[in-house]
Design a protein around this motif. Structure first.
Motif, mmCIF file in Angstrom:
data_model
loop_
_atom_site.group_PDB
_atom_site.id
_atom_site.type_symbol
_atom_site.label_atom_id
_atom_site.label_comp_id
_atom_site.label_asym_id
_atom_site.label_seq_id
_atom_site.Cartn_x
_atom_site.Cartn_y
_atom_site.Cartn_z
ATOM 1 N N MET A 1 0.863 -1.203 0.000
ATOM 2 C CA MET A 1 0.000 0.000 0.000
ATOM 3 C C MET A 1 0.888 1.238 0.000
ATOM 4 O O MET A 1 1.646 1.468 0.931
ATOM 5 C CB MET A 1 -0.874 -0.007 1.253
ATOM 6 C CG MET A 1 -1.934 -1.082 1.256
ATOM 7 S SD MET A 1 -3.451 -0.616 0.429
ATOM 8 C CE MET A 1 -4.134 0.578 1.576
ATOM 9 N N CYS B 1 0.638 3.790 3.015
ATOM 10 C CA CYS B 1 0.585 3.203 4.364
ATOM 11 C C CYS B 1 1.900 3.488 5.094
ATOM 12 O O CYS B 1 2.978 3.089 4.641
ATOM 13 C CB CYS B 1 0.333 1.705 4.276
ATOM 14 S SG CYS B 1 0.488 0.881 5.874
ATOM 15 N N PHE C 1 3.101 2.280 7.853
ATOM 16 C CA PHE C 1 3.837 1.107 8.348
ATOM 17 C C PHE C 1 4.480 0.342 7.186
ATOM 18 O O PHE C 1 5.568 -0.217 7.349
ATOM 19 C CB PHE C 1 2.944 0.201 9.190
ATOM 20 C CG PHE C 1 2.624 0.781 10.553
ATOM 21 C CD1 PHE C 1 3.207 1.959 11.007
ATOM 22 C CD2 PHE C 1 1.747 0.135 11.412
ATOM 23 C CE1 PHE C 1 2.923 2.501 12.257
ATOM 24 C CE2 PHE C 1 1.454 0.647 12.673
ATOM 25 C CZ PHE C 1 2.035 1.834 13.093
ATOM 26 N N CYS C 2 3.852 0.315 6.010
ATOM 27 C CA CYS C 2 4.525 -0.272 4.832
ATOM 28 C C CYS C 2 5.787 0.522 4.515
ATOM 29 O O CYS C 2 6.825 -0.055 4.162
ATOM 30 C CB CYS C 2 3.595 -0.288 3.625
ATOM 31 S SG CYS C 2 2.375 -1.635 3.656
ATOM 32 N N HIS D 1 0.948 -6.220 4.041
ATOM 33 C CA HIS D 1 -0.067 -5.233 4.411
ATOM 34 C C HIS D 1 -1.425 -5.903 4.554
ATOM 35 O O HIS D 1 -1.991 -6.395 3.579
ATOM 36 C CB HIS D 1 -0.180 -4.111 3.368
ATOM 37 C CG HIS D 1 -1.250 -3.124 3.734
ATOM 38 N ND1 HIS D 1 -0.986 -1.970 4.443
ATOM 39 C CD2 HIS D 1 -2.597 -3.149 3.557
ATOM 40 C CE1 HIS D 1 -2.118 -1.325 4.662
ATOM 41 N NE2 HIS D 1 -3.115 -2.025 4.132
ATOM 42 N N HIS E 1 -2.800 -0.518 9.084
ATOM 43 C CA HIS E 1 -1.930 -1.671 8.808
ATOM 44 C C HIS E 1 -1.874 -2.398 10.151
ATOM 45 O O HIS E 1 -1.383 -1.835 11.141
ATOM 46 C CB HIS E 1 -0.544 -1.190 8.352
ATOM 47 C CG HIS E 1 0.437 -2.291 8.061
ATOM 48 N ND1 HIS E 1 1.184 -2.334 6.883
ATOM 49 C CD2 HIS E 1 0.834 -3.369 8.781
ATOM 50 C CE1 HIS E 1 1.980 -3.388 6.902
ATOM 51 N NE2 HIS E 1 1.788 -4.032 8.048
HETATM 52 ZN ZN ZN Z 1 0.775 -1.226 5.184
#
Ligand code: ZN
Ligand code: AMP
Length: 143
Positions: free
Chosen positions: A1, A4, A6-7, A46, A98
């Motif tokens: 993603m 995102c 956290f990605c 994700h 996420h």
């Molecule tokens: Zn993510």
């Protein structure tokens, strides 16, 4: 993603303070340490929330929970408890979509963290509880 956060951390596009990494998960410090050692465990894949886990992902991610918990316990001798939280949905206080598991070491009842379970015992009897349980169990029969 693409969007995102956290990605982006997992991909190294934005920095994080890493605690643990393997092929399937990353654990890093929460930027806003609710208590010292507040750690997040995230799947590298994700997925938005717990509802998106299949058995394989659950095995890869959730089995790491005791590992992180014991590391925190060993790292912080003054830690006397640990809250492990997983928020799903904005109404449940999820703000990053996420999936992630919070580890919040506890040092005293004055920590800046609390969970409130309202006590509604008087509103339920066995009949009501059994009806609720049956509603849930019916969805688990094929699992
Ligand atoms: Zn993510
Ligand atoms: P939740 O409200 O359960 O979705 O938790 C999201 C958590 O992510 C919060 O505790 C934030 O402090 C934390 N967080 C947000 N951005 C970052 C970041 N860049 N690095 C580390 N933690 C973050």
């Amino acid at each position: 993603m693409n969007d995102c956060i956290f990605c982006k951390i997992i991909n190294g596009e934005i920095p994080s303070i890493k605690v643990y990494e393997d092929d399937d998960v990353l654990a890093f410090l929460d930027i806003s340490q609710a208590t010292p050692g507040h750690t997040l465990l995230v799947p590298k894949k994700h997925v938005p929330d717990i509802f998106a886990y299949d058995a394989d992902l659950a095995n890869k991610v959730l089995t790491k929970i005791p590992l992180i918990a014991r590391a925190l316990q060993a790292a912080f001798p003054t830690m006397t408890g640990l809250n492990i939280c997983n928020n799903n949905g904005a109404v449940a206080y999820q703000s990053v979509f996420h999936s992630h598991i919070h580890f919040i070491p506890r040092y005293s009842d004055q920590d800046d963290f609390s969970i409130h379970f309202g006590d509604h015992t008087e509103q339920y009897n066995t009949e009501k509880l059994e009806a609720i349980a049956a509603q849930i169990s019916a969805q688990l029969e094929d699992d």
